[in-house]
Design a protein around this motif. Structure first.
Motif, PDB file in Angstrom:
ATOM      1  N   UNK A  72      13.776   2.838   3.736  1.00 54.05           N
ATOM      2  CA  UNK A  72      13.919   4.054   2.599  1.00 54.05           C
ATOM      3  C   UNK A  72      12.820   5.394   3.271  1.00 54.05           C
ATOM      4  N   UNK A  73      11.683   4.086   3.917  1.00 54.07           N
ATOM      5  CA  UNK A  73      10.287   5.066   3.861  1.00 54.07           C
ATOM      6  C   UNK A  73      10.266   6.062   5.525  1.00 54.07           C
ATOM      7  N   UNK A  74      11.672   5.866   6.578  1.00 52.05           N
ATOM      8  CA  UNK A  74      11.947   6.561   7.308  1.00 52.05           C
ATOM      9  C   UNK A  74      12.444   7.494   6.954  1.00 52.05           C
ATOM     10  N   UNK A  75      13.178   7.378   5.931  1.00 52.58           N
ATOM     11  CA  UNK A  75      13.515   8.688   5.040  1.00 52.58           C
ATOM     12  C   UNK A  75      13.085   9.519   4.729  1.00 52.58           C
ATOM     13  N   UNK A 123       3.710  -4.223 -15.564  1.00 51.24           N
ATOM     14  CA  UNK A 123       2.972  -3.091 -14.458  1.00 51.24           C
ATOM     15  C   UNK A 123       4.295  -3.802 -13.565  1.00 51.24           C
ATOM     16  N   UNK A 124       4.941  -4.119 -12.868  1.00 47.53           N
ATOM     17  CA  UNK A 124       6.561  -4.922 -12.364  1.00 47.53           C
ATOM     18  C   UNK A 124       7.293  -3.731 -12.596  1.00 47.53           C
ATOM     19  N   UNK A 125       7.867  -3.119 -13.953  1.00 44.98           N
ATOM     20  CA  UNK A 125       8.322  -1.917 -14.356  1.00 44.98           C
ATOM     21  C   UNK A 125       7.994  -0.261 -13.732  1.00 44.98           C
ATOM     22  N   UNK A 126       7.052  -0.660 -13.152  1.00 45.47           N
ATOM     23  CA  UNK A 126       6.720   1.166 -12.886  1.00 45.47           C
ATOM     24  C   UNK A 126       7.623   1.701 -11.407  1.00 45.47           C
ATOM     25  N   UNK A 127       8.333   0.128 -11.107  1.00 45.02           N
ATOM     26  CA  UNK A 127       8.982   0.021 -10.206  1.00 45.02           C
ATOM     27  C   UNK A 127      10.660   1.387  -9.788  1.00 45.02           C
ATOM     28  N   UNK A 128      11.285   1.571  -9.413  1.00 44.65           N
ATOM     29  CA  UNK A 128      12.350   1.939 -10.080  1.00 44.65           C
ATOM     30  C   UNK A 128      13.132   1.222  -8.727  1.00 44.65           C
ATOM     31  N   UNK A 129      12.819   1.732  -7.498  1.00 45.26           N
ATOM     32  CA  UNK A 129      13.190   1.295  -6.315  1.00 45.26           C
ATOM     33  C   UNK A 129      14.658   1.533  -5.342  1.00 45.26           C
ATOM     34  N   UNK A 130      14.657   1.661  -4.211  1.00 46.41           N
ATOM     35  CA  UNK A 130      15.669   2.529  -3.473  1.00 46.41           C
ATOM     36  C   UNK A 130      16.983   1.901  -3.132  1.00 46.41           C
ATOM     37  N   UNK A 154      11.102   6.475  -6.040  1.00 53.35           N
ATOM     38  CA  UNK A 154      11.355   5.021  -5.901  1.00 53.35           C
ATOM     39  C   UNK A 154      10.354   4.069  -4.561  1.00 53.35           C
ATOM     40  N   UNK A 155      10.693   4.990  -3.667  1.00 50.75           N
ATOM     41  CA  UNK A 155      10.465   4.283  -1.968  1.00 50.75           C
ATOM     42  C   UNK A 155       8.990   4.077  -2.639  1.00 50.75           C
ATOM     43  N   UNK A 156       8.269   5.031  -2.928  1.00 50.55           N
ATOM     44  CA  UNK A 156       6.570   4.540  -3.150  1.00 50.55           C
ATOM     45  C   UNK A 156       6.082   3.609  -3.845  1.00 50.55           C
ATOM     46  N   UNK A 157       6.506   4.023  -4.934  1.00 47.16           N
ATOM     47  CA  UNK A 157       6.259   3.107  -5.880  1.00 47.16           C
ATOM     48  C   UNK A 157       6.407   1.995  -6.244  1.00 47.16           C
ATOM     49  N   UNK A 158       7.410   1.431  -5.502  1.00 47.63           N
ATOM     50  CA  UNK A 158       7.961   0.224  -5.092  1.00 47.63           C
ATOM     51  C   UNK A 158       6.858  -0.361  -4.419  1.00 47.63           C
TER      52      UNK A 158
END
Length: 620
Positions: A72-75, A123-130, A154-158
């Motif tokens: 995901x970071x590569x995108x 704290x975990x719930x702030x993620x959405x995720x790629x 999604x990618x940065x907050x994971x």
């Protein structure tokens, strides 16, 4: 051994099978994968990943998540920040603390969790995720800006969500021994900073070694995968979950170092991401036990509703307050926040640790995390298209046509498709050649289609078909070869005769796009016909007016180019195959001026006298 092999095979069949069904039906793939794993695991008992893999299940999933975050970071290209940077930074700097704060209040006052568990869970719930956002964006046609903001968030907050959970856990663990926040937070911040630097250093080594030939081509993918896994594991030794920060930074850094030799592995990494997402979702949902859901009650249901309709909207609307992001896009972002793999994986880890610290509510997190995943995936997966349409942030719904090269023939084709309400884009590096298209009101892009910057300046998502028709057939082949992995080898086309792999004078078929027209007209052929006055014509088919009738009303030398289906899908007539027309389809043909020559009339008369041999139309 046999049980493990069976589980691995079932994971592959169920995961890829769910992806295929999603492609065929348009249903959210992540919903189907969750359902498939849940049925195969706790419902039918066909497989039990925990029994099959034991203690290695958790590290397997962790490494899979790390690879997905790296991919995901590569995108993520910093050039996107020139257009969307304000929204991205607000979602990171304001969105994470606000989401953590509101989630903690909901966990304590609504779900009834004790404060330590509520704070850690929030704290975990702030993620959405790629793993959940990117499949949703792939299946829906959301406009470019909200799609980019959802992807960046999604990618940065994971990894940031994982660090929030680590900070909360380490703080509560320290308070048991009389420690304070000033002893915990700086230590974790330093560990995260070191992990980020380590990830950047790993990216720099790759960017230095690959272009200089220090790694042979056949070893580049294995070296990259080993480097990602090694970086993740090493940084996790520094601090729990810090490896997620390292691999995310590594992916983003590599994406912005513009290493040309990495382009060749893009198709491979995308395939790996699809396999990992499918496999991990099946494993996690199949590992769920009914015992984990015993704590689910009305307060848990109220918590899910609060999370969907209060916590997320408040977080986004406050984060983007006074920003330049339009209100309709803010409202879409406020609704779309599916949770996925990272949430479940981290909750499973910290549930045991909280129980060891004496917090009985820790055991609730496993069932509650799965409930959050199911609720958000189902709610957002089935409504993203509806909400996007209502808020008018829906992109092109009909499959589009991307045309490389502005010539009189392509301008005429683009005008025809534009009139048929098919999204079309004409791309050329010459401003002068694009002038006729601009005058006709056809969408154009002035730039080199093969330039890496084009994919960031031009949203290519609506275009599911490509026609390369510049004056240079070798260049057309290069364009088709470049876009085939992304669009599909069966949806990239060019002019010219079909390739003959035994003819050393022709380019191989593995590089070329499919040859347009059954006769394989070349660039020179269509340009010559264009000068002679040939035009594009369209013919609507019905139950009473079929393919043979359409042929009878066209000149003998006319060439059928494509079928336009009622849903907007395009099917081209090529040298290798011809689509089967059906009532309701529109045929677009390239045809000479209507002149009643004796030859045409004789040929039509002969066709009318000959039997048609059945109701199925023959290929054009």
């Amino acid at each position: 051994m046999e049980q493990q092999a069976l589980v691995i095979a079932l994971v592959g069949v169920l995961g890829i099978g769910a992806q295929w069904i999603a492609w065929r039906t348009g249903w959210p793939a992540i919903v189907l994968m969750l359902a498939a794993g849940f049925l195969a695991g706790p419902v039918l008992g066909i497989m039990n990943p925990k029994a099959a893999f034991g203690e290695i299940l958790e590290p397997m999933i962790s490494i899979g998540v790390a690879l997905i975050l790296f991919e995901g970071g590569l995108s993520l290209d910093f050039r996107e920040l020139r257009k969307y940077g304000e929204g991205v930074w607000r979602l990171v700097l304001f969105g994470v603390p606000l989401g953590w704060f509101f989630g903690s209040l909901a966990g304590y006052y609504v779900a009834g969790l004790v404060w330590p568990v509520a704070i850690l869970f929030a704290g975990i719930l702030v993620v959405t995720g790629p793993t959940v956002v990117i499949p949703l964006l792939r299946q829906s046609a959301v406009q470019q800006r909200p799609a980019a903001l959802l992807r960046w968030e999604a990618i940065v907050n994971d990894p940031l969500g994982a660090l929030c959970a680590v900070i909360a856990y380490e703080y509560f663990r320290a308070t048991v021994d009389g420690g304070t926040a000033f002893e915990v937070v700086p230590e974790i911040a330093i560990a995260a900073g070191l992990s980020g630097l380590f990830g950047y250093a790993a990216a720099w080594v790759i960017a230095f070694a690959f272009p200089r030939g220090l790694v042979p081509e056949f070893l580049k993918v294995p070296v990259l995968l080993v480097a990602v896994v090694g970086t993740f594991v090493l940084c996790n030794k520094i601090e729990h979950e810090a490896g997620l920060v390292a691999v995310t930074v590594m992916g983003i850094a590599l994406a912005n170092m513009h290493v040309s030799s990495l382009r060749s592995i893009h198709p491979f990494k995308q395939n790996i991401a699809v396999l990992l997402v499918s496999g991990i979702f099946i494993l996690l949902s199949a590992s769920l036990e009914f015992e984990d859901m015993r704590f689910f009650d009305w307060r848990s249901g109220a918590f899910l509703l609060t999370l969907l309709f209060v916590v997320r909207p408040a977080t986004i609307l406050l984060s983007l307050l006074f920003s330049k992001v339009p209100w309709n896009e803010r409202l879409l972002l406020a609704w779309i926040a599916p949770r996925g793999i990272v949430l479940v994986a981290i909750c499973g880890l910290f549930a045991l640790r909280l129980s060891d610290l004496g917090y009985d509510d820790g055991s609730i997190l496993i069932g509650l995390s799965f409930a959050v995943v199911v609720a958000t995936i189902v709610a957002h997966g089935f409504t993203i298209d509806i909400v996007a349409r209502l808020l008018k942030v829906k992109g092109a719904e009909r499959p589009g046509l991307l045309i490389a090269g502005a010539t009189p023939w392509t301008v005429a084709l683009a005008r025809q498709m534009h009139e048929l309400e098919t999204p079309v884009m004409l791309v050329d590096s010459s401003w002068t050649r694009l002038k006729p298209a601009r005058a006709a009101g056809i969408p154009t892009y002035h730039g080199e289609i093969l330039n890496e910057a084009t994919e960031h300046n031009l949203d290519l998502t609506p275009f599911q078909n490509l026609v390369a028709a510049t004056d240079n057939e070798a260049y057309n082949t290069l364009v088709c070869s470049e876009f085939a992995p992304e669009i599909g080898t069966d949806r990239v086309y060019q002019l010219g005769d079909a390739a003959d792999d035994d003819d050393p004078r022709k380019l191989p078929s593995t590089l070329r796009g499919r040859a347009l027209f059954k006769s394989g007209l070349s660039v020179d052929d269509v340009q010559q016909r264009q000068l002679e006055g040939w035009v594009f014509r369209r013919t609507k088919l019905s139950e009473q007016y079929g393919l043979e009738d359409a042929r009878d009303n066209l000149p003998e030398s006319a060439n059928m180019l494509l079928l336009l289906k009622p849903d907007g899908d395009l099917a081209f007539f090529t040298h290798a195959a011809a689509p089967t027309p059906e009532p309701g389809d529109t045929i677009v043909s390239f045809s000479p001026p209507r002149t009643k020559t004796a030859e045409d009339q004789a040929a039509k008369a002969a066709r009318k006298k000959s039997p048609r041999g059945g109701s199925k139309p023959q290929p054009a």
